[in-house]
Design a protein around this motif. Structure first.
Motif, PDB file in Angstrom:
ATOM      1  N   TRP A 175      32.335  20.871  21.781  1.00  0.00           N
ATOM      2  CA  TRP A 175      32.974  19.672  22.339  1.00  0.00           C
ATOM      3  C   TRP A 175      32.030  18.980  23.324  1.00  0.00           C
ATOM      4  CZ3 TRP A 175      36.052  16.011  21.396  1.00  0.00           C
ATOM      5  CH2 TRP A 175      36.747  15.299  22.378  1.00  0.00           C
ATOM      6  N   ASP A 176      31.366  19.781  24.146  1.00  0.00           N
ATOM      7  CA  ASP A 176      30.409  19.233  25.120  1.00  0.00           C
ATOM      8  C   ASP A 176      29.223  18.565  24.433  1.00  0.00           C
ATOM      9  OD1 ASP A 176      32.041  20.158  27.131  1.00  0.00           O
ATOM     10  OD2 ASP A 176      30.747  21.827  27.704  1.00  0.00           O
ATOM     11  N   GLU A 177      28.896  18.978  23.234  1.00  0.00           N
ATOM     12  CA  GLU A 177      27.820  18.338  22.467  1.00  0.00           C
ATOM     13  C   GLU A 177      28.336  17.120  21.704  1.00  0.00           C
ATOM     14  OE1 GLU A 177      26.309  21.496  20.037  1.00  0.00           O
ATOM     15  OE2 GLU A 177      25.246  22.443  21.716  1.00  0.00           O
ATOM     16  N   TYR A 178      29.584  17.160  21.292  1.00  0.00           N
ATOM     17  CA  TYR A 178      30.158  16.073  20.510  1.00  0.00           C
ATOM     18  C   TYR A 178      30.254  14.776  21.317  1.00  0.00           C
ATOM     19  CZ  TYR A 178      33.521  13.195  18.009  1.00  0.00           C
ATOM     20  OH  TYR A 178      34.133  12.144  17.381  1.00  0.00           O
ATOM     21  N   ILE A 179      30.746  14.853  22.537  1.00  0.00           N
ATOM     22  CA  ILE A 179      31.009  13.637  23.324  1.00  0.00           C
ATOM     23  C   ILE A 179      29.734  12.827  23.567  1.00  0.00           C
ATOM     24  CG2 ILE A 179      31.755  12.795  25.611  1.00  0.00           C
ATOM     25  CD1 ILE A 179      34.023  13.287  23.577  1.00  0.00           C
TER      26      ILE A 179
END
Length: 167
Positions: A148-152
């Protein structure tokens, strides 16, 4: 959890409030501070629909309202000659995006056991986006949080939104 600072407030606000970029996101909460403080609880009041002839459970609204349903209301509260004193939006990705992120992380958890979110906060002259991950079950595994931290930042970059790391 990561935090990024929006480089161009005007560009970001135009994309947030006047385009469909975030329309698929669910709204948990919206708070807008102008001449009054406006609080929107994004939870759907299911009783509102109780007299509708819903043939099956799939026709029942989701837990939260979509940004597409609240965007123009928020825009109307923010627009004008004066800059808002502040605002905060807590958003969650749509189920398809959430499922894709959770499954690609390979943690072996069901998407229903995970809540992914972003906080969009404006104070003073800064817009900060913070990611968050919550689990309904106990897990030491941080691969979903990392995904999630990479997706945003990837989503922001792909959408033409410039960010910098926020300390």
């Amino acid at each position: 959890m990561i935090a990024v600072k929006i480089s161009s407030k005007k560009d970001f606000m135009a994309k947030l409030l006047t385009t469909e970029l975030f329309d698929s996101y669910y709204v948990e909460e919206a708070t807008i501070e102008t001449f009054n403080t406006f609080n929107i609880d994004g939870h759907i009041n299911r009783d509102f629909y109780k007299n509708d002839d819903l043939e099956d459970e799939s026709a029942v609204p989701d837990e939260y309202s979509k940004w597409s349903e609240l965007r123009t209301l928020c825009f109307d509260l923010i627009k004008g000659k004066r800059t808002p004193l502040g605002f905060k939006f807590i958003l969650h990705p749509d189920n398809e995006t959430k499922n894709r992120i959770v499954e690609s992380a390979g943690a072996g958890l069901a998407p229903s056991d995970v809540l992914l979110g972003i906080n969009i906060r404006f104070t003073g002259d800064t817009i900060i986006i913070t990611t968050g991950t919550a689990f309904k079950i106990f897990s030491f595994d941080k691969t979903i949080e990392k995904a999630w931290d990479e997706y945003i930042p990837s989503f922001m970059s792909h959408s033409g939104i410039d960010t910098t790391d926020y300390d």
